[in-house]
Design a protein around this motif. Structure first.
Motif, mmCIF file in Angstrom:
data_model
loop_
_atom_site.group_PDB
_atom_site.id
_atom_site.type_symbol
_atom_site.label_atom_id
_atom_site.label_comp_id
_atom_site.label_asym_id
_atom_site.label_seq_id
_atom_site.Cartn_x
_atom_site.Cartn_y
_atom_site.Cartn_z
ATOM 1 N N LEU A 280 0.802 -1.226 0.000
ATOM 2 C CA LEU A 280 0.000 0.000 0.000
ATOM 3 C C LEU A 280 0.838 1.281 0.000
ATOM 4 C CD1 LEU A 280 -2.815 1.374 0.256
ATOM 5 C CD2 LEU A 280 -2.631 1.042 2.720
ATOM 6 N N PRO A 281 1.833 1.437 0.879
ATOM 7 C CA PRO A 281 2.576 2.709 0.895
ATOM 8 C C PRO A 281 3.224 3.043 -0.440
ATOM 9 C CG PRO A 281 3.004 1.475 2.907
ATOM 10 C CD PRO A 281 2.264 0.554 1.990
ATOM 11 N N ASP A 282 3.881 2.064 -1.053
ATOM 12 C CA ASP A 282 4.547 2.324 -2.326
ATOM 13 C C ASP A 282 3.549 2.635 -3.431
ATOM 14 O OD1 ASP A 282 7.017 1.908 -1.188
ATOM 15 O OD2 ASP A 282 7.175 -0.182 -1.829
ATOM 16 N N MET A 283 2.422 1.944 -3.435
ATOM 17 C CA MET A 283 1.458 2.156 -4.512
ATOM 18 C C MET A 283 0.723 3.483 -4.355
ATOM 19 S SD MET A 283 0.054 -1.453 -5.882
ATOM 20 C CE MET A 283 -0.584 -2.213 -4.415
ATOM 21 N N VAL A 284 0.391 3.867 -3.131
ATOM 22 C CA VAL A 284 -0.237 5.179 -2.932
ATOM 23 C C VAL A 284 0.711 6.279 -3.368
ATOM 24 C CG1 VAL A 284 -1.025 6.820 -1.182
ATOM 25 C CG2 VAL A 284 -1.855 4.459 -1.143
ATOM 26 N N ALA A 285 1.971 6.188 -2.936
ATOM 27 C CA ALA A 285 2.948 7.206 -3.318
ATOM 28 C C ALA A 285 3.118 7.247 -4.827
ATOM 29 C CB ALA A 285 4.283 6.926 -2.631
ATOM 30 N N GLY A 286 3.165 6.075 -5.456
ATOM 31 C CA GLY A 286 3.323 6.027 -6.903
ATOM 32 C C GLY A 286 2.135 6.592 -7.653
ATOM 33 N N TRP A 295 -9.964 8.716 -6.731
ATOM 34 C CA TRP A 295 -9.661 7.500 -5.981
ATOM 35 C C TRP A 295 -10.908 6.672 -5.695
ATOM 36 C CZ3 TRP A 295 -4.641 6.140 -4.248
ATOM 37 C CH2 TRP A 295 -3.649 7.054 -4.610
ATOM 38 N N SER A 296 -12.019 6.990 -6.338
ATOM 39 C CA SER A 296 -13.269 6.318 -6.009
ATOM 40 C C SER A 296 -13.324 4.880 -6.515
ATOM 41 C CB SER A 296 -14.463 7.101 -6.580
ATOM 42 O OG SER A 296 -14.404 7.148 -7.992
ATOM 43 N N HIS A 297 -12.389 4.515 -7.398
ATOM 44 C CA HIS A 297 -12.383 3.161 -7.940
ATOM 45 C C HIS A 297 -11.326 2.295 -7.258
ATOM 46 C CE1 HIS A 297 -14.644 0.950 -10.855
ATOM 47 N NE2 HIS A 297 -13.582 0.443 -11.451
ATOM 48 N N LYS A 325 -0.253 8.024 5.941
ATOM 49 C CA LYS A 325 1.193 8.239 6.009
ATOM 50 C C LYS A 325 1.832 8.258 4.629
ATOM 51 C CE LYS A 325 1.817 6.238 10.623
ATOM 52 N NZ LYS A 325 2.372 5.100 11.398
ATOM 53 N N ALA A 326 1.235 7.532 3.687
ATOM 54 C CA ALA A 326 1.766 7.503 2.321
ATOM 55 C C ALA A 326 1.390 8.734 1.516
ATOM 56 C CB ALA A 326 1.278 6.242 1.607
ATOM 57 N N GLY A 327 0.520 9.606 2.070
ATOM 58 C CA GLY A 327 0.227 10.861 1.390
ATOM 59 C C GLY A 327 -1.223 11.137 1.082
ATOM 60 N N LEU A 328 -2.139 10.199 1.361
ATOM 61 C CA LEU A 328 -3.551 10.457 1.087
ATOM 62 C C LEU A 328 -4.161 11.357 2.158
ATOM 63 C CD1 LEU A 328 -5.195 7.110 -0.094
ATOM 64 C CD2 LEU A 328 -4.599 9.104 -1.458
ATOM 65 N N ARG A 329 -5.120 12.184 1.749
ATOM 66 C CA ARG A 329 -5.923 12.923 2.701
ATOM 67 C C ARG A 329 -6.695 11.926 3.555
ATOM 68 N NH1 ARG A 329 -10.041 14.962 0.359
ATOM 69 N NH2 ARG A 329 -10.496 16.601 1.883
ATOM 70 N N PRO A 330 -6.875 12.194 4.848
ATOM 71 C CA PRO A 330 -7.654 11.273 5.676
ATOM 72 C C PRO A 330 -9.041 10.994 5.104
ATOM 73 C CG PRO A 330 -6.525 12.863 7.062
ATOM 74 C CD PRO A 330 -6.311 13.309 5.644
ATOM 75 N N THR A 332 -9.992 10.883 2.001
ATOM 76 C CA THR A 332 -9.903 9.933 0.889
ATOM 77 C C THR A 332 -9.636 8.532 1.397
ATOM 78 O OG1 THR A 332 -9.072 11.680 -0.553
ATOM 79 C CG2 THR A 332 -8.703 9.417 -1.263
ATOM 80 N N ALA A 333 -8.714 8.412 2.350
ATOM 81 C CA ALA A 333 -8.405 7.091 2.901
ATOM 82 C C ALA A 333 -9.632 6.477 3.563
ATOM 83 C CB ALA A 333 -7.256 7.211 3.898
ATOM 84 N N ILE A 334 -10.416 7.289 4.257
ATOM 85 C CA ILE A 334 -11.634 6.777 4.899
ATOM 86 C C ILE A 334 -12.661 6.354 3.848
ATOM 87 C CG2 ILE A 334 -13.607 7.442 6.344
ATOM 88 C CD1 ILE A 334 -11.570 9.211 7.928
ATOM 89 N N GLN A 335 -12.788 7.127 2.770
ATOM 90 C CA GLN A 335 -13.695 6.721 1.690
ATOM 91 C C GLN A 335 -13.324 5.345 1.135
ATOM 92 O OE1 GLN A 335 -13.004 10.232 -0.688
ATOM 93 N NE2 GLN A 335 -15.120 10.971 -0.425
ATOM 94 N N MET A 336 -12.023 5.026 1.152
ATOM 95 C CA MET A 336 -11.550 3.762 0.578
ATOM 96 C C MET A 336 -11.847 2.558 1.461
ATOM 97 S SD MET A 336 -7.992 5.188 -1.049
ATOM 98 C CE MET A 336 -7.364 3.602 -1.590
ATOM 99 N N VAL A 337 -12.345 2.785 2.676
ATOM 100 C CA VAL A 337 -12.785 1.656 3.513
ATOM 101 C C VAL A 337 -14.245 1.806 3.915
ATOM 102 C CG1 VAL A 337 -10.467 1.148 4.390
ATOM 103 C CG2 VAL A 337 -11.939 2.735 5.654
#
Length: 629
Positions: A280-286, A295-297, A325-330, A332-337
């Protein structure tokens, strides 16, 4: 036939744990009246802030009106025109929806669902899409009832099962379950079933000559007929033509991507991508560097996590923190779960947002940036304070098939693990695999023969690996030589009933007698781990339910695992690199995944059958080969 819609208004409301379609109608009729203020609510929960996951905006001073287990109304504090029995205020806390798992094997916690729920609810996880091909391969006929029993018993965590496409994983295996079109159609008639679990045998999907082709397409068709979701498993798939074919076949998702470039290739071909914590960290950063704007998909999924790891690092909350920690807004990260996985799984009427009609599942944060959880609410009541789970765990009587899943008709002996050489030979050529050996061809080595029996050779890091049928009451044993794994310590063996995905027993050892003792121990205790060191049984871990799970608190299981690790640290484990970057030196716990037969595997060892007495088979072609010659 009586129309179930008649006389609804005057009858008591149905239970809201596992509602069918007409129960849902009656519940929503009542919720409608509560929302309008024409019927009283049970509770108003007033919070300082509330995240609207649809817009990504924070709304201040909000009331959440709760009726039964559902939300009836949301809006500004004091804005609802009805009455409620209670008002509870949390002015210093921020409310977000209950976290959801878009793809998780609850079996990987090694706890039964009710105990796993007690573990993860304080971490905010209130609903899970259970990828159930693990237990399906142990008790296929009883699989759905197994996952819904905890909800019937009143647990507030929701499980949305996805029956396994990999039952059996390939046409070259057989065990405790068989699913085809008829079985999937029956499953899809249950409202809680969201779709078809990850389709893993990609070669069987595109190749009409593969013996699993018709079975898989039958399951896919039955899922389409019920408008369910067909989850994919595209391990090792990098070529955009193959990705296009995968999407064209109807696969809706993938959780096996390893790089940001691969994620983007799959996103742009319509696949919903589920990111796992290890990458996850590497892919979010990438993806941020590549400029991904929407990021909705995407969702974040746990996939597999043992109970002792959850105790140490957390559950879904840990995944969200990694993304932040990898750079997403909180937000957005919450939307992803929350919203993203609920939309993908077509579960938005029930979960994924703090909104009317949904279950009243809430995570109350005292710090959003760090996802610091003060309280968790599920089914309209508080279920945790800090990390403490506040409710009881029901006692659930599991059926005999769950409690007696290790079916060995007799005790094994050292002779069951011997590999005999052709007559008169002093040495042989042996077929050899490594854990996670993804190459087209198997390896070969020359091994010595003593008294007609082929010997291991530690100098070549060659030991013996075995798979034993535990489902069909045959006790058949497949054995061969593997490299780069297992003990070099004399008289030592490790055995386990968790062997993805067929979950037969596997054993690895420096000694045939030690292998037999470890396997017989699993037979006696009905599943788990057994470690024999220098001829002595030194550690066991009990998975007495299905050979995969235990019915007890997470802390009790963790203590057993820690004892196993401590005793295993006294063993010299052989190691050499292989195809997977996740194969590490030391205690070879990951051997539990080394019997997989899905892509990108080719040659594997499975339990013997009449068609394949040695168990050594190429799952791409069906080709078999002698173990020694």
């Amino acid at each position: 036939m009586t129309d179930p819609r008649n006389d609804m208004a005057g009858s008591p409301l149905p239970d809201d744990l596992l509602p069918d379609a007409w129960d849902e109608v009656r519940l929503r009729q009542a919720l409608t009246l509560v929302a309008l203020g024409k019927k009283p609510a049970d509770l108003i929960l007033r919070v300082g802030r509330m995240l609207d996951v649809h817009s990504g905006l924070w709304l201040c001073d909000r009331d959440i009106v709760i009726s039964g287990r559902r939300i009836a109304w949301t809006g500004p504090a004091g804005g609802w025109n009805g009455t409620a029995e209670r008002l509870m205020e949390r002015p210093d806390l921020a409310a977000v929806p209950g976290f959801g798992e878009v793809h998780k094997h609850i079996e990987s916690s090694h706890l039964t669902p009710e105990w796993e729920a007690a573990l993860v609810l304080p971490h905010g996880c209130t609903w899970t899409c259970e990828a159930s091909h693990e237990y399906s391969n142990v008790d296929g006929p009883g699989n759905l009832d197994f996952w819904l029993a905890h909800r019937r018993a009143g647990m507030p965590a929701k499980i949305f099962p996805l029956p396994g496409s990999a039952v059996p994983p390939t046409a070259y295996e057989g065990g405790g379950g068989y699913y085809g079109a008829r079985e999937q159609a029956d499953f899809m008639a249950t409202p809680q079933v969201a779709g078809l679990d990850e389709v893993m045998d990609w070669p069987a999907v595109w190749d009409a000559s593969n013996p699993s082709h018709d079975r898989l397409w039958g399951m896919i068709g039955a899922t389409f007929a019920a408008r369910g979701v067909v989850e994919g498993h595209a391990a090792g798939m990098r070529d955009i033509t193959e990705i296009s074919a995968f999407a064209a076949a109807g696969m809706a998702s993938d959780h096996e991507a390893w790089t940001a470039e691969e994620v983007m290739d799959k996103l742009t071909r319509g696949l919903f991508v589920e990111l796992r914590p290890h990458s996850l960290p590497d892919m979010v950063a990438g993806l941020l560097e590549m400029g991904l704007a929407d990021w909705s998909h995407l969702a974040i999924c746990t996939d597999d996590r043992a109970a002792q790891d959850t105790l140490a690092i957390g559950a879904t909350d840990h995944n969200v923190r990694l993304a932040i920690k990898a750079g997403l807004r909180p937000e957005t990260a919450i939307q992803m779960v929350t919203l993203n996985p609920a939309r993908h799984m077509r579960l938005t009427p029930w979960v994924g947002a703090i909104a009317p009609g949904r279950y009243a599942d809430l995570v109350l944060l005292d710090d959003v940036e760090t996802i610091s959880i003060a309280e968790v609410w599920a089914d309209g009541r508080q279920v945790s304070h800090g990390k403490e789970y506040l409710l009881g765990v029901p006692r659930i009587e599991r059926p005999e098939r769950a409690r007696a899943s290790v079916r060995l008709p007799r005790e094994l002996t050292a002779a069951d693990f011997e590999i005999m050489a052709p007559d008169g030979r002093a040495s042989v050529t042996a077929a050899v695999l490594r854990p996670f050996h993804w190459e087209d061809d198997f390896l070969t080595v020359s091994l010595p023969v003593q008294d007609g029996i082929v010997q291991r050779e530690t100098a070549q890091t060659v030991t013996k690996f075995s798979v034993i049928d535990r489902h069909l009451d045959t006790g058949r044993v497949a054995r061969m030589f593997w490299r780069g794994t297992g003990p070099s310590t004399p008289g030592t063996a490790l055995a386990c009933t968790m062997a993805h995905d067929q979950h037969n027993i596997w054993a690895v050892g420096s000694c045939d007698a030690a292998m037999a003792r470890a396997v017989n121990t699993l037979r006696d205790m009905q599943g788990g781990w057994a470690l024999v060191r220098e001829g002595q049984l030194v550690a066991t871990v009990h998975y007495e339910i299905g050979g995969l799970m235990t019915c007890r608190p997470a802390g009790d299981l963790a203590r057993e695992m820690e004892h196993l690790y401590a005793e295993a640290a006294k063993v010299d484990w052989m190691w050499e690199p292989t195809s997977s970057p996740r194969w590490q030196p030391g205690f070879p716990e990951r051997l539990a995944f080394a019997t997989l037969t899905c892509a990108p595997w080719r040659w594997v060892l499975v339990a013997p059958s009449d068609d394949n007495p040695s168990g050594f088979v190429n799952v791409r072609t069906g080709e078999t080969h002698p173990i020694v010659w």
